[in-house]
Scaffold this motif. Sequence first.
Motif, PDB file in Angstrom:
ATOM      1  N   ASN A   1       0.832  -1.212   0.000  1.00 17.08           N
ATOM      2  CA  ASN A   1       0.000   0.000   0.000  1.00 17.08           C
ATOM      3  C   ASN A   1       0.861   1.254   0.000  1.00 17.08           C
ATOM      4  O   ASN A   1       0.539   2.229  -0.693  1.00 17.08           O
ATOM      5  CB  ASN A   1      -0.951   0.007   1.192  1.00 17.08           C
ATOM      6  CG  ASN A   1      -2.055  -1.010   1.059  1.00 17.08           C
ATOM      7  OD1 ASN A   1      -2.404  -1.435  -0.042  1.00 17.08           O
ATOM      8  ND2 ASN A   1      -2.584  -1.470   2.181  1.00 17.08           N
ATOM      9  N   MET A   2       1.931   1.264   0.755  1.00 20.13           N
ATOM     10  CA  MET A   2       2.817   2.413   0.819  1.00 20.13           C
ATOM     11  C   MET A   2       3.455   2.665  -0.555  1.00 20.13           C
ATOM     12  O   MET A   2       3.543   3.812  -1.005  1.00 20.13           O
ATOM     13  CB  MET A   2       3.909   2.193   1.861  1.00 20.13           C
ATOM     14  CG  MET A   2       4.768   3.421   2.098  1.00 20.13           C
ATOM     15  SD  MET A   2       6.102   3.098   3.245  1.00 20.13           S
ATOM     16  CE  MET A   2       7.290   2.364   2.129  1.00 20.13           C
ATOM     17  N   LEU A   3       3.892   1.611  -1.216  1.00 19.46           N
ATOM     18  CA  LEU A   3       4.550   1.774  -2.510  1.00 19.46           C
ATOM     19  C   LEU A   3       3.580   2.190  -3.608  1.00 19.46           C
ATOM     20  O   LEU A   3       3.952   2.912  -4.534  1.00 19.46           O
ATOM     21  CB  LEU A   3       5.251   0.482  -2.911  1.00 19.46           C
ATOM     22  CG  LEU A   3       6.476   0.112  -2.071  1.00 19.46           C
ATOM     23  CD1 LEU A   3       6.978  -1.287  -2.450  1.00 19.46           C
ATOM     24  CD2 LEU A   3       7.586   1.134  -2.220  1.00 19.46           C
ATOM     25  N   GLU A   4       2.335   1.747  -3.506  1.00 21.22           N
ATOM     26  CA  GLU A   4       1.334   2.084  -4.509  1.00 21.22           C
ATOM     27  C   GLU A   4       0.845   3.522  -4.381  1.00 21.22           C
ATOM     28  O   GLU A   4       0.343   4.095  -5.338  1.00 21.22           O
ATOM     29  CB  GLU A   4       0.157   1.118  -4.438  1.00 21.22           C
ATOM     30  CG  GLU A   4       0.520  -0.267  -4.938  1.00 21.22           C
ATOM     31  CD  GLU A   4      -0.597  -1.276  -4.770  1.00 21.22           C
ATOM     32  OE1 GLU A   4      -1.578  -1.003  -4.036  1.00 21.22           O
ATOM     33  OE2 GLU A   4      -0.463  -2.376  -5.354  1.00 21.22           O
ATOM     34  N   ASN A   5       0.972   4.113  -3.198  1.00 18.42           N
ATOM     35  CA  ASN A   5       0.477   5.490  -2.972  1.00 18.42           C
ATOM     36  C   ASN A   5       1.586   6.491  -2.990  1.00 18.42           C
ATOM     37  O   ASN A   5       2.602   6.481  -3.368  1.00 18.42           O
ATOM     38  CB  ASN A   5      -0.258   5.588  -1.653  1.00 18.42           C
ATOM     39  CG  ASN A   5      -1.505   4.737  -1.643  1.00 18.42           C
ATOM     40  OD1 ASN A   5      -2.134   4.577  -2.690  1.00 18.42           O
ATOM     41  ND2 ASN A   5      -1.857   4.204  -0.504  1.00 18.42           N
TER      42      ASN A   5
END
Length: 60
Positions: free
Chosen positions: A56-60
């Motif tokens: 989630n962190m990498l996608e946002n």
Amino acid sequence: MAVSESQKRANKKWDDANKERKAYINKRSTARSFVKNLATLEDLAELTQLIEERRNMLEN
């Protein structure tokens, strides 16, 4: 099988020039080995949560 001196020198040269990549590869290998050979169900549940958070962190 023995490694030749020239191959040892080439390996050292690559290692010295690619310290960050070598560290990344070593850590990835350690993580995979842990998951495949040692992790308990509890470990896998925690890792699954950490992986999802990281994704989630990498996608946002």
